[in-house]
Design a protein around this motif. Sequence first.
Motif, PDB file in Angstrom:
ATOM      1  N   ALA A  11      -4.639   5.865   5.469  1.00 27.51           N
ATOM      2  CA  ALA A  11      -4.961   4.592   4.788  1.00 27.51           C
ATOM      3  C   ALA A  11      -3.762   3.887   4.526  1.00 27.51           C
ATOM      4  N   PHE A  12      -2.680   4.428   4.284  1.00 37.46           N
ATOM      5  CA  PHE A  12      -1.352   3.845   3.935  1.00 37.46           C
ATOM      6  C   PHE A  12      -0.826   3.040   5.404  1.00 37.46           C
ATOM      7  N   GLU A  13      -1.016   3.769   6.361  1.00 39.24           N
ATOM      8  CA  GLU A  13      -0.811   3.093   7.864  1.00 39.24           C
ATOM      9  C   GLU A  13      -1.595   1.896   8.111  1.00 39.24           C
ATOM     10  N   LYS A  14      -2.755   2.077   7.528  1.00 39.87           N
ATOM     11  CA  LYS A  14      -3.683   0.999   7.885  1.00 39.87           C
ATOM     12  C   LYS A  14      -3.692  -0.272   7.022  1.00 39.87           C
ATOM     13  N   GLY A  15      -2.940   0.022   6.053  1.00 40.35           N
ATOM     14  CA  GLY A  15      -2.428  -1.104   4.920  1.00 40.35           C
ATOM     15  C   GLY A  15      -3.763  -0.909   3.923  1.00 40.35           C
ATOM     16  N   LEU A  34       1.982   3.602  -4.370  1.00 41.59           N
ATOM     17  CA  LEU A  34       2.805   4.220  -3.481  1.00 41.59           C
ATOM     18  C   LEU A  34       3.367   2.779  -2.523  1.00 41.59           C
ATOM     19  N   GLY A  35       2.053   1.995  -2.181  1.00 42.21           N
ATOM     20  CA  GLY A  35       2.279   0.922  -1.304  1.00 42.21           C
ATOM     21  C   GLY A  35       3.137  -0.114  -1.923  1.00 42.21           C
TER      22      GLY A  35
END
Length: 158
Positions: free
Chosen positions: A112-116, A122-123
């Motif tokens: 999910a973080f990689e997909k934004g 965290l982000g």
Amino acid sequence: MWARVTELGFGLWLLASPFVFDHSASATSLWLTDVLSGMLLVILCALNYWRPSSRSYLAVPVLGAWLIVSALLSGPHPIAPPHQNHIMVGFTIMMVGIVPNRALGPPEKWIAFEKGEAQGSLGNGSERAHDAGVDALSKESDHQRETKREHPSSPGPV
């Protein structure tokens, strides 16, 4: 999904083992155990690739336990090679059967973080920390340039 492929291989091995060990026609229980266990293992592996039944891998250790118990209870002692095969395959699929389907994949939050799509500290926090670090480096390099202009490191021509 490497664990499911391994289980599929053992399922095919169980289907082939009556021919490898040359079971006699009177050994119906061995034929049934090998063929039914092999078919069930192949079916359970195939069901793992279908999203609604992706937890069917949890039934594989039960099948492994069945292979072990049936080999220990029905075989003469010392244990014959077909029964030793059941014990070894049973232990192996019990170990592999507890491995989740996405064992080698990254955690869901990383994806999910990689997909934004990450929402939370965290982000946003890491982006702010990164921006602060870049600002600090650029201020330091500006200071170094000003110092070099005021105090040249090498003397000019004499």
